[in-house]
Design an enzyme around this catalytic site. Structure first.
Site, PDB file in Angstrom:
ATOM      1  N   THR A 137     -12.899  28.155  -8.625  1.00 30.94           N
ATOM      2  CA  THR A 137     -11.853  27.657  -9.370  1.00 30.94           C
ATOM      3  C   THR A 137     -11.872  28.043 -10.891  1.00 30.94           C
ATOM      4  OG1 THR A 137     -11.833  25.762  -8.227  1.00 30.94           O
ATOM      5  CG2 THR A 137     -10.544  25.602 -10.390  1.00 30.94           C
ATOM      6  N   GLU A 150     -15.232  23.373   5.053  1.00 29.06           N
ATOM      7  CA  GLU A 150     -15.172  22.313   3.564  1.00 29.06           C
ATOM      8  C   GLU A 150     -14.225  21.566   4.198  1.00 29.06           C
ATOM      9  OE1 GLU A 150     -15.588  22.102  -0.981  1.00 29.06           O
ATOM     10  OE2 GLU A 150     -15.896  23.972  -0.034  1.00 29.06           O
TER      11      GLU A 150
HETATM   12  C1  LIG Z   1     -14.428  16.566  -9.308  1.00 28.35           C
HETATM   13  C2  LIG Z   1     -14.129  17.875  -8.867  1.00 28.35           C
HETATM   14  C3  LIG Z   1     -15.175  18.674  -8.648  1.00 28.35           C
HETATM   15  C4  LIG Z   1     -14.804  19.941  -8.494  1.00 28.35           C
HETATM   16  N1  LIG Z   1     -15.622  21.003  -8.059  1.00 28.35           N
HETATM   17  C5  LIG Z   1     -15.481  22.048  -7.873  1.00 28.35           C
HETATM   18  C6  LIG Z   1     -16.799  22.963  -7.598  1.00 28.35           C
HETATM   19  O1  LIG Z   1     -17.966  22.860  -7.556  1.00 28.35           O
HETATM   20  N2  LIG Z   1     -16.252  24.637  -7.460  1.00 28.35           N
HETATM   21  C7  LIG Z   1     -15.187  24.961  -7.596  1.00 28.35           C
HETATM   22  O2  LIG Z   1     -15.116  26.300  -7.667  1.00 28.35           O
HETATM   23  N3  LIG Z   1     -13.972  24.190  -7.834  1.00 28.35           N
HETATM   24  C8  LIG Z   1     -14.409  22.793  -7.915  1.00 28.35           C
HETATM   25  N4  LIG Z   1     -13.200  21.686  -8.352  1.00 28.35           N
HETATM   26  C9  LIG Z   1     -11.926  22.476  -8.339  1.00 28.35           C
HETATM   27  C10 LIG Z   1     -10.908  22.367  -7.160  1.00 28.35           C
HETATM   28  O3  LIG Z   1     -11.485  22.953  -6.162  1.00 28.35           O
HETATM   29  C11 LIG Z   1      -9.466  22.438  -7.942  1.00 28.35           C
HETATM   30  O4  LIG Z   1      -9.300  21.418  -8.701  1.00 28.35           O
HETATM   31  C12 LIG Z   1      -8.603  22.576  -6.719  1.00 28.35           C
HETATM   32  O5  LIG Z   1      -8.712  23.810  -6.122  1.00 28.35           O
HETATM   33  C13 LIG Z   1      -7.179  22.369  -7.151  1.00 28.35           C
HETATM   34  O6  LIG Z   1      -6.870  23.423  -8.406  1.00 28.35           O
HETATM   35  P1  LIG Z   1      -6.141  22.662  -9.584  1.00 28.35           P
HETATM   36  O7  LIG Z   1      -6.894  21.566 -10.036  1.00 28.35           O
HETATM   37  O8  LIG Z   1      -5.986  23.874 -10.422  1.00 28.35           O
HETATM   38  O9  LIG Z   1      -4.748  22.255  -9.035  1.00 28.35           O
HETATM   39  P2  LIG Z   1      -3.350  23.130  -9.016  1.00 28.35           P
HETATM   40  O10 LIG Z   1      -3.730  24.221  -8.479  1.00 28.35           O
HETATM   41  O11 LIG Z   1      -2.950  23.285 -10.596  1.00 28.35           O
HETATM   42  O12 LIG Z   1      -2.595  22.143  -8.154  1.00 28.35           O
HETATM   43  C14 LIG Z   1      -2.103  21.192  -8.928  1.00 28.35           C
HETATM   44  C15 LIG Z   1      -1.415  20.197  -7.623  1.00 28.35           C
HETATM   45  O13 LIG Z   1      -0.188  20.893  -7.321  1.00 28.35           O
HETATM   46  C16 LIG Z   1      -0.360  21.114  -5.678  1.00 28.35           C
HETATM   47  N5  LIG Z   1       0.226  22.446  -5.505  1.00 28.35           N
HETATM   48  C17 LIG Z   1      -0.218  23.578  -5.907  1.00 28.35           C
HETATM   49  N6  LIG Z   1       0.632  24.779  -5.855  1.00 28.35           N
HETATM   50  C18 LIG Z   1       1.399  24.268  -4.703  1.00 28.35           C
HETATM   51  C19 LIG Z   1       2.409  24.653  -3.842  1.00 28.35           C
HETATM   52  N7  LIG Z   1       2.673  26.038  -3.822  1.00 28.35           N
HETATM   53  N8  LIG Z   1       3.337  23.813  -2.906  1.00 28.35           N
HETATM   54  C20 LIG Z   1       2.833  22.464  -3.018  1.00 28.35           C
HETATM   55  N9  LIG Z   1       1.934  21.950  -3.871  1.00 28.35           N
HETATM   56  C21 LIG Z   1       1.307  22.634  -4.742  1.00 28.35           C
HETATM   57  C22 LIG Z   1      -1.792  21.083  -5.414  1.00 28.35           C
HETATM   58  O14 LIG Z   1      -1.981  20.848  -3.996  1.00 28.35           O
HETATM   59  C23 LIG Z   1      -2.363  20.040  -6.393  1.00 28.35           C
HETATM   60  O15 LIG Z   1      -1.846  18.691  -5.913  1.00 28.35           O
HETATM   61  C24 LIG Z   1     -13.626  20.566  -8.334  1.00 28.35           C
HETATM   62  C25 LIG Z   1     -12.457  19.789  -8.771  1.00 28.35           C
HETATM   63  C26 LIG Z   1     -12.940  18.343  -8.982  1.00 28.35           C
HETATM   64  C27 LIG Z   1     -11.446  17.385  -9.539  1.00 28.35           C
END
Ligand SMILES: Cc1cc2nc3c(=O)[nH]c(=O)nc-3n(C[C@H](O)[C@H](O)[C@H](O)COP(=O)(O)OP(=O)(O)OC[C@H]3O[C@@H](n4cnc5c(N)ncnc54)[C@H](O)[C@@H]3O)c2cc1C
Length: 221
Positions: A28, A150
Site C-alpha cells: 500500500t 490472503e
Molecule cells: C490495520 C491495517 C493494517 C494494514 N497492513 C498493511 C500491510 O501490512 N501492508 C500493506 O501493504 N498494506 C496494509 N494495509 C493497507 C490496506 O491494504 C489498505 O488499507 C487497503 O488496500 C485499502 O486501501 P485504502 O485504505 O487506501 O482505501 P481506498 O483505496 O482509498 O478505498 C476506500 C474505500 O473505497 C472503496 N473503493 C475503492 N475503489 C472503489 C471502486 N472502484 N469501487 C467501489 N469501491 C471502491 C474501498 O473498498 C474502500 O472501502 C493495512 C491497513 C490497515 C487498516
C-alpha cells in the site's frame, strides 16, 4: 514459496517459520490502496554495479509490524508508470530492513491492532539480485495470486471469529434471566441467533469453495 528459488525459501520462509526472522508486506501507498496499479515506488537496475541488483525509491504506508521486522516482501514497479494496467510490470523483492536508505515513521490509527502500522521510506535502497522473487517483470501475477490466498485466509478468520462470537451469545442467552426465565427461551432472541447461524454457515461454505478453487489453481488472478 510458489515462485522463489529453493535457497530463498530456506533463507527467508523457513527462518520465518522457525521464528528467527519477522516479515512485513509492503504494497500500500498513500495514493495506491485498493488500486495497486497506481503505486509509485520504483525499482531500477543499479547503474553503479551493473547486473548486481536494484535500487528502490518511494514509500509504503500502513505497513503492519515494519518496526519489528527483519525483512519486507516489497512490491515495486519497473514499468514506465503510465497508469496502463495492461503494461504494468511489478517486481517482488525481499528487502533487508536494515539496508541503508530505509527509514520508518509510526502511524497513529484508530483501529486496535496487535502491531504498529508504519510509513516506510525508501531512499535509493539497494536490493541484490538474489532477493528478487521469480521473474522481475512477472510480479503483477505473483501479487494477485498471493492476494487471493490472503482473501481466503481473511474469510476463514472472519468465519472463525463469527462462530466464536455466536457461541458466546448462545451461552449468554442460556444463563441471562432478568425476569427469571433465560432470554434464550424467547423467540425474539432465538430468531436473531438462528439468522446469524445461517449466514455464518453460508460464509463457511463459500470460504471452503474459495479455498478449494485456490488450491486447484482455478481463478488465481
Ligand atoms: C490495520 C491495517 C493494517 C494494514 N497492513 C498493511 C500491510 O501490512 N501492508 C500493506 O501493504 N498494506 C496494509 N494495509 C493497507 C490496506 O491494504 C489498505 O488499507 C487497503 O488496500 C485499502 O486501501 P485504502 O485504505 O487506501 O482505501 P481506498 O483505496 O482509498 O478505498 C476506500 C474505500 O473505497 C472503496 N473503493 C475503492 N475503489 C472503489 C471502486 N472502484 N469501487 C467501489 N469501491 C471502491 C474501498 O473498498 C474502500 O472501502 C493495512 C491497513 C490497515 C487498516
Amino acid at each position: 514459496m510458489a515462485h522463489g528459488e529453493g535457497k530463498q525459501a530456506r533463507r527467508f520462509v523457513e527462518a520465518t517459520l522457525r521464528g528467527e526472522r519477522r516479515p512485513c508486506f509492503g504494497l500500500t501507498e498513500p495514493d495506491a490502496g485498493t488500486n495497486a496499479f497506481a503505486m509509485r515506488t520504483t525499482a531500477t537496475r543499479d547503474a553503479s554495479d551493473d547486473g548486481a541488483g536494484w535500487r528502490v525509491r518511494g514509500r509504503k504506508t500502513y505497513i503492519s509490524g515494519a518496526d519489528d521486522a527483519e525483512q519486507m516482501l516489497l512490491v515495486a514497479r519497473i514499468d514506465a508508470g503510465d497508469g496502463n494496467k495492461g503494461r504494468a510490470k511489478f517486481i517482488l523483492l525481499l528487502v533487508d530492513m536494515t539496508s541503508p536508505g530505509i527509514s520508518l515513521q509510526a502511524q497513529p490509527i484508530d483501529v486496535v491492532a496487535p502491531c504498529v502500522q508504519c510509513t516506510v521510506f525508501f531512499d535509493d535502497v539497494f536490493v541484490p539480485d538474489d532477493c528478487v522473487i521469480g521473474d522481475p517483470g512477472s510480479g503483477t501475477g505473483y501479487l494477485f495470486e498471493s492476494l487471493n490466498h490472503e482473501r481466503v485466509m481473511t474469510s476463514a478468520m472472519a468465519c472463525g471469529l463469527g462462530h466464536h462470537v455466536l457461541q458466546k451469545g448462545v451461552e449468554y442467552a442460556k444463563v441471562r434471566a432478568p425476569f427469571g426465565k433465560p432470554i434464550g427461551g424467547y423467540q425474539g432472541i432465538q430468531h436473531a441467533l438462528a439468522a446469524c447461524k445461517v449466514r455464518l454457515e453460508a460464509a463457511r461454505v463459500m470460504t471452503y469453495e474459495a479455498a478449494i478453487a485456490y488450491t486447484e489453481g482455478r481463478e488465481r488472478r
